[in-house]
Scaffold this active site. Sequence first.
Site, PDB file in Angstrom:
ATOM      1  N   LYS A 107       0.847  -1.189   0.000  1.00 45.38           N
ATOM      2  CA  LYS A 107       0.000   0.000   0.000  1.00 45.38           C
ATOM      3  C   LYS A 107       0.883   1.239   0.000  1.00 45.38           C
ATOM      4  CE  LYS A 107      -3.838   2.073   2.633  1.00 45.38           C
ATOM      5  NZ  LYS A 107      -4.752   1.865   3.790  1.00 45.38           N
TER       6      LYS A 107
ATOM      7  N   SER B 297      -9.524   2.082   3.023  1.00 51.73           N
ATOM      8  CA  SER B 297      -8.637   2.799   2.126  1.00 51.73           C
ATOM      9  C   SER B 297      -7.690   1.899   1.350  1.00 51.73           C
ATOM     10  CB  SER B 297      -7.838   3.830   2.918  1.00 51.73           C
ATOM     11  OG  SER B 297      -6.959   3.221   3.836  1.00 51.73           O
TER      12      SER B 297
ATOM     13  N   SER C 259      -9.917  -0.165   7.160  1.00 46.02           N
ATOM     14  CA  SER C 259      -9.326  -0.026   5.826  1.00 46.02           C
ATOM     15  C   SER C 259      -8.687  -1.291   5.262  1.00 46.02           C
ATOM     16  CB  SER C 259      -8.299   1.104   5.819  1.00 46.02           C
ATOM     17  OG  SER C 259      -8.944   2.350   5.933  1.00 46.02           O
TER      18      SER C 259
END
Length: 396
Positions: free
Chosen positions: A45, A117, A141
């Site tokens: 990420k 996210s 997330s």
Amino acid sequence: MPVPPADPPFQDPALDPQHAWAYRPASPLPGAPDGPLSGLSFSVKDLFGVPGWPQYAGTRAPLPDFGASVLVRRLLDLGASAVGKTQLHEIALGITGMNAFGGTAHPADPARIPGGSSSGAAVSAALGQVDFALGTDTGGSIRVPAAWCGVVGYKPTKGHAAWSTKGVLPLSWTCDHAGPLARDLATVVRVHEALSGDRVQSRSWSGVRVGLWLPQNWVTAEVAQAVLSFAGRLEARGALTTPVELPEMLGAYTPIVLSEAAQVHAAALALSDPGFTPFTLGLLRQGQALSEDAVREAHALRAEYRAALDDLWSRVDVVLAPAVPTPPPLRGQEEVALPEGPVLLRRAVLRLSAPFSLLGVPALALPSSLPFVGVQLVAPRGADEPLLGLGLGLDI
């Protein structure tokens, strides 16, 4: 303060139609040969610092530098190879996966969102582009995109030594966690065992006390049925289920996260044009405007919620709850229709997932009988290996 280029080097859209990737080097970063994770690939990420790789965090705003990720380095040393960086909701402050560069589409339906996210992380795992994906979870997330993309997501206990957040651009130091997403639980367990040095053994559900948290007005009828079906699977294995109640905890969660996020991005917010998209900028300005008393009250409320959850563990061993309130929403959808009426999407999602990040307990998102709607299993702080072992006991 590092400033990202105006446009990150995305791949050809034909190769990445979901827009899951923020950066793909010509060759992966190779893992150490003969390590316990040798042969596995992973995505990162775009909050994790990786030397030699750019960092965008889904924004055009300048970012503070938090150095190199300890966790990425550890995974490389254990033999896994890093393929590239994945897209996320802008600075991780959201649950749709939208950002300054457009955002990510669902792996099965481009008209829908994958959740955030850790949007690109979930998509890269769901499409088999990597063996596992590295994400973060501040209010859901990891678990939300895992649930909406049909993969497994694991949020460890806050501060778990194996899952370091050092070298990760923070959103909220109170609530941030790092963890993996993968198509199967066995891969998640393999990674956790290699990082922690602890063995995870499959556990029987016989006699396990399961607290069923299912606020009916907060989820659609089909989601409620999927959770009840999952509860039935546990009961068929000998688990003892009983309804439990938890309050909505956003009154504590939101002030804490927004105030801390505003502090992280204070330098950018001091600029005449910070560079954030309007929605993100609005949330950060809300965080700036919070008084010290308001934040202190939020932390006091958090302590009350934590005490209540600690009391619950005297009556149940694990909590079963929906991970998301609805199937994946359409891109641009701002509200969802629930039994109580229309609810803003952000609130509808976070009130189910944020409590367990706010309170730092381990949570495991697993697919349910309804495609792209997952459930979450939650355990007491520090019970990571027992929780993962119960997951293995389901043969998922």
